[in-house]
Design a protein around this motif. Sequence first.
Motif, mmCIF file in Angstrom:
data_model
loop_
_atom_site.group_PDB
_atom_site.id
_atom_site.type_symbol
_atom_site.label_atom_id
_atom_site.label_comp_id
_atom_site.label_asym_id
_atom_site.label_seq_id
_atom_site.Cartn_x
_atom_site.Cartn_y
_atom_site.Cartn_z
ATOM 1 N N THR A 280 0.766 -1.238 0.086
ATOM 2 C CA THR A 280 -0.011 -0.110 -0.048
ATOM 3 C C THR A 280 0.821 1.162 -0.017
ATOM 4 O O THR A 280 0.408 2.356 -0.381
ATOM 5 N N ALA A 281 2.057 1.166 0.409
ATOM 6 C CA ALA A 281 3.014 2.463 0.314
ATOM 7 C C ALA A 281 3.474 2.505 -1.120
ATOM 8 O O ALA A 281 4.191 3.583 -1.317
ATOM 9 N N SER A 282 3.196 1.813 -2.164
ATOM 10 C CA SER A 282 3.705 1.940 -3.208
ATOM 11 C C SER A 282 3.044 2.963 -4.079
ATOM 12 O O SER A 282 1.716 2.921 -4.391
ATOM 13 N N THR B 57 3.686 3.305 -7.631
ATOM 14 C CA THR B 57 3.322 2.662 -8.724
ATOM 15 C C THR B 57 1.859 1.960 -8.711
ATOM 16 O O THR B 57 1.205 1.777 -9.854
ATOM 17 N N ARG B 58 1.969 1.111 -7.650
ATOM 18 C CA ARG B 58 0.600 0.466 -7.608
ATOM 19 C C ARG B 58 -0.446 1.478 -7.441
ATOM 20 O O ARG B 58 -1.591 1.203 -7.799
ATOM 21 N N GLN B 59 -0.509 2.447 -6.625
ATOM 22 C CA GLN B 59 -1.500 3.653 -6.692
ATOM 23 C C GLN B 59 -1.790 3.839 -8.099
ATOM 24 O O GLN B 59 -2.946 4.242 -8.394
ATOM 25 N N ARG C 172 9.727 7.345 -9.641
ATOM 26 C CA ARG C 172 11.307 7.462 -9.548
ATOM 27 C C ARG C 172 11.564 8.292 -8.319
ATOM 28 O O ARG C 172 10.770 9.405 -8.155
ATOM 29 N N GLY C 173 12.463 8.362 -7.677
ATOM 30 C CA GLY C 173 12.956 9.106 -6.535
ATOM 31 C C GLY C 173 13.469 10.422 -6.971
ATOM 32 O O GLY C 173 13.086 11.390 -6.510
ATOM 33 N N GLY C 174 14.161 10.398 -8.020
ATOM 34 C CA GLY C 174 14.666 11.747 -8.598
ATOM 35 C C GLY C 174 13.834 12.203 -9.923
ATOM 36 O O GLY C 174 12.781 11.532 -10.176
HETATM 37 C C1 LIG Z 1 16.089 -0.443 -4.078
HETATM 38 C C2 LIG Z 1 15.426 0.843 -4.645
HETATM 39 C C3 LIG Z 1 16.310 1.429 -5.549
HETATM 40 C C4 LIG Z 1 15.976 2.788 -5.997
HETATM 41 N N1 LIG Z 1 16.625 3.286 -7.216
HETATM 42 C C5 LIG Z 1 16.421 4.614 -7.635
HETATM 43 C C6 LIG Z 1 17.109 5.338 -8.702
HETATM 44 O O1 LIG Z 1 17.980 4.629 -9.239
HETATM 45 N N2 LIG Z 1 16.871 6.261 -9.061
HETATM 46 C C7 LIG Z 1 15.662 7.021 -8.437
HETATM 47 O O2 LIG Z 1 15.324 7.995 -8.950
HETATM 48 N N3 LIG Z 1 15.097 6.620 -7.713
HETATM 49 C C8 LIG Z 1 15.205 5.393 -7.208
HETATM 50 N N4 LIG Z 1 14.481 4.752 -6.150
HETATM 51 C C9 LIG Z 1 13.377 5.289 -5.579
HETATM 52 C C10 LIG Z 1 11.956 4.762 -6.256
HETATM 53 O O3 LIG Z 1 12.182 4.645 -7.757
HETATM 54 C C11 LIG Z 1 10.744 5.504 -6.178
HETATM 55 O O4 LIG Z 1 10.617 5.470 -4.510
HETATM 56 C C12 LIG Z 1 9.418 4.842 -6.606
HETATM 57 O O5 LIG Z 1 8.542 5.281 -6.195
HETATM 58 C C13 LIG Z 1 9.386 3.419 -6.336
HETATM 59 O O6 LIG Z 1 8.006 2.863 -6.615
HETATM 60 P P1 LIG Z 1 7.036 2.417 -5.582
HETATM 61 O O7 LIG Z 1 6.777 3.534 -4.658
HETATM 62 O O8 LIG Z 1 5.719 1.751 -6.422
HETATM 63 O O9 LIG Z 1 7.622 1.081 -5.002
HETATM 64 C C14 LIG Z 1 14.848 3.516 -5.507
HETATM 65 C C15 LIG Z 1 13.957 2.789 -4.653
HETATM 66 C C16 LIG Z 1 14.384 1.458 -4.053
HETATM 67 C C17 LIG Z 1 13.401 0.781 -3.125
#
Ligand SMILES: Cc1cc2nc3c(=O)[nH]c(=O)nc-3n(C[C@H](O)[C@H](O)[C@H](O)COP(=O)(O)O)c2cc1C
Length: 207
Positions: A14-16, A18-20, A142-144
Amino acid sequence: MTKILHVDSSPLGTASVTRQLTASIVEALVKAEPSATVVARDVAANPPAHLDGELLQVVKLGVVEGLSPRQSEELALTNALLDEFLAADVVVIGAPMYNFSIPTQLKAWIDRLAQAGRTFRYTEKGPEGLAGGKRVIIASGRGGVYSTNPALAGLDHQEAYLRTVLGFFGITDVTFIRAEGIGMGPEAKDKALAGAAKEIEGLLVAA
Ligand SMILES: Cc1cc2nc3c(=O)[nH]c(=O)nc-3n(C[C@H](O)[C@H](O)[C@H](O)COP(=O)(O)O)c2cc1C
């Protein structure tokens, strides 16, 4: 009647993000066409095994005789994954960026789909995709922020890879619904999610 395949690959439940997003995309598609059918494939909950030596024999090299129980099971799974993918008119894929690429579970799923004679074939003119004619919608998290920063765009092996491999399968109708900057604080995350929600609305207008 449209057949939708809903694929999730984030292990974060539920914290995801992309799932949302995939849930919202599928919900919007079904709202637009209530008779559409949805098949869910959660490759984080049930990840296909990686292609080790035993599996390669049956999954890629075409060995069909004298199979071990595990090889028979994995061959059946590969065919089931392929049938499900090929039958879909629309495939919605949740794809987080992990270490500039995609989660290993999603890659393991794609490794099962990449089968000569099913999703592509080699011809005298080079490879030819066999899975064209479907629409793929990818929820990218993506985080960034990569899409608007030319200095970082070259680090994106997530969306670039997905576009390449789907193109190799003959699929050209690929849309990315993107939530970027998820790791850059709550405000940036909210902004990314609001932007993605707008893009999902636009998706249906464009459909
Ligand atoms: C193991 C891991 C590796 C990640 N690597 C990257 C990365 O290389 N670049 C980036 O921008 N974000 C990175 N992130 C952040 C994720 O892309 C971001 O939190 C995204 O929302 C994850 O999708 P989710 O919330 O559906 O799991 C990473 C997160 C995790 C847990």
